[in-house]
Enzyme design. Structure first.
Site, PDB file in Angstrom:
ATOM      1  N   TRP A 167       0.862  -1.182   0.000  1.00  0.00           N
ATOM      2  CA  TRP A 167       0.000   0.000   0.000  1.00  0.00           C
ATOM      3  C   TRP A 167       0.899   1.232   0.000  1.00  0.00           C
ATOM      4  CZ3 TRP A 167      -1.853   2.632   4.920  1.00  0.00           C
ATOM      5  CH2 TRP A 167      -2.827   3.606   4.651  1.00  0.00           C
ATOM      6  N   ASP A 247      -0.775  -5.336   9.577  1.00  0.00           N
ATOM      7  CA  ASP A 247      -1.781  -4.372   9.131  1.00  0.00           C
ATOM      8  C   ASP A 247      -2.992  -5.179   8.667  1.00  0.00           C
ATOM      9  OD1 ASP A 247      -3.276  -2.314   8.121  1.00  0.00           O
ATOM     10  OD2 ASP A 247      -1.740  -1.553   6.751  1.00  0.00           O
ATOM     11  N   LYS A 283     -13.243  -1.034   5.875  1.00  0.00           N
ATOM     12  CA  LYS A 283     -13.711  -1.893   4.795  1.00  0.00           C
ATOM     13  C   LYS A 283     -14.748  -2.897   5.276  1.00  0.00           C
ATOM     14  CE  LYS A 283     -10.520  -0.193   1.967  1.00  0.00           C
ATOM     15  NZ  LYS A 283      -9.668   0.611   2.838  1.00  0.00           N
TER      16      LYS A 283
END
Length: 434
Positions: A167, A247, A283
């Site tokens: 990311w 993460d 999300k």
């Protein structure tokens, strides 16, 4: 006029300029209102993801398609608020929930539910009370807080290792905190997980480095290690004496099963690693704008956890003082109620199923459009994104010539694909890439 404090009355129209210490001061009835240093502030570079999303917004073509930002869309292309979240919100309103400040660490009940959701009810560290945790500004805030904590308490020169690719925001997060960012091998030339390369890089990194791992639905590749791979990764990290930051932004969203998606975290927690977790509910709960997350660190004992929490509070207080409460209360409401939790699990699974269905549909449409390329990697991948293998030039052509917007590394948000636009997307890809 009140001149008790020695104020001097000046005509409103009287304006006087002077240079003082390099500052241009504009004096008027209101006092000093402008300084020239702002004129020398340079234009910053656009964000690699959000900058393209802004370009999409400016595009006036009616046929434009947004495959940039990782935010779920329903089959009609609209944002979806989970029904369980709507129900939880109505309950808060009916109870007359107040808007008081949270403490520095956040909403305690939320943290209890969030940690159990992540680590699982059978987690030894949780049952022994040795996990230090604070609520954060979603996963980004958790990563940044972790980076600041590492920068303060790990030796100078400690490096943070991120996957190649990762990311994009991981890199400035750790660099801004003062850590050197290095990369470990992740995606091989064949588009598959390069486990041997990653293991070699773990072993060659200086002991005490920080390895940033994606718990599931790797962003941007959608390529995850197998359970056997994770065991080898865990063993290698332990042997090399490395620290781990997991993460976890897609728990439940990746496979539709929250426990399955957290299997790697559970493995690492039970193995005895120096382990931290950046957790997001953007999300999997659809709470993108609520900024709900947590940072937790697994400690040796409860006393160590107390000390770690105290230092996290010292980092948070001058940064943002305390986190917002609304999203945390929503998550707590859903995870605390058995019926809502069961319904939530079904809703999360439905999002994962739609993403999987859109992968299959896009590949079918690519074939129907005449592509001779092998697109099986799109259906092999998991999670929000597909890593298409398109070049930067091909991505530029998609955006400029066909109004199909994606990041320039070839990543597309599968949530932006639906039955109405899959054929359009496929035709555009075939036009630029064959």
């Amino acid at each position: 006029q009140n001149h008790a404090r020695g104020d001097v009355e000046r005509p409103a129209a009287r304006i006087h300029h002077e240079m003082v210490g390099g500052l241009l001061l504009l004096h008027a009835a209101t006092g000093v209102v402008l300084s020239s240093y702002l004129s020398k502030v340079p234009q910053g570079a656009a964000d690699k993801i959000l900058g393209i999303a802004q370009a999409f917004q400016r595009d006036e073509r009616a046929e434009k398609v947004n495959l940039v930002v990782g935010a779920y869309r329903d089959g009609g292309g609209s944002p979806w608020v989970l029904p369980t979240v709507r129900e939880a919100e109505q309950r808060l309103i009916a109870r007359g929930q107040n808007k008081e400040y949270a403490s520095i660490v956040g909403v305690p009940a939320f943290l209890d539910r969030a940690l159990e959701f992540a680590y699982g009810p059978g987690c030894t560290a949780l049952s022994e009370g040795r996990v230090a945790a604070v609520q954060t500004l979603s996963g980004t805030g958790a990563c940044r807080l972790a980076a600041d904590f590492y920068a303060r308490f790990l030796p100078p020169g400690t490096a943070a290792y991120v996957s190649e690719p990762t990311w994009p925001n991981h890199i400035p997060i750790f660099e801004t905190a003062g850590l050197e960012v290095r990369k470990y091998r992740y995606l091989g030339a064949d588009g598959r997980f390069d486990v041997e390369g990653m293991l070699e890089d773990i072993g060659q990194a200086p002991a005490g480095s920080v390895f940033v791992l994606h718990a599931c639905a790797h962003n941007p590749t959608g390529v995850d290690p197998t359970a056997a791979d994770w065991k080898r990764i865990s063993d290698a990290l332990l042997a090399a004496g490395q620290h781990i930051l997991v993460d976890m932004a897609y728990q439940g969203f990746a496979s539709g099963d929250a426990r399955r998606d957290a299997a790697a975290l559970s493995l690492l927690a039970e193995a005895g690693h120096s382990l931290a977790l950046a957790q997001s509910f953007a999300k999997n709960f659809g709470l993108y704008g609520e900024r709900v997350g947590s940072l937790s660190l697994v400690c040796a004992d409860a006393a160590e956890a107390s000390r770690v929490e105290s230092q996290l509070k010292l980092l948070i207080r001058p940064m943002y003082s305390s986190p917002p409460i609304h999203g945390a209360l929503l998550v707590n409401e859903v995870l605390s109620d058995a019926a809502l939790r069961a319904q939530y699990d079904d809703e999360c699974a439905s999002m994962a199923r739609r993403i999987s269905d859109m992968r299959a549909l896009l590949v079918a449409e690519l074939s129907a459009a005449g592509s001779q390329r092998d697109w099986s990697h799109v259906t092999d991948q998991i999670g929000m994104f597909a890593y298409t293998g398109l070049t930067a030039a091909q991505c530029d052509a998609l955006m400029e010539e066909h109004a199909v917007y994606l990041t320039r590394d070839g990543r597309i948000s599968m949530a932006g694909v639906n039955e109405q636009n899959a054929g359009v997307i496929a035709a555009a890809i075939v036009a630029v890439a064959g």
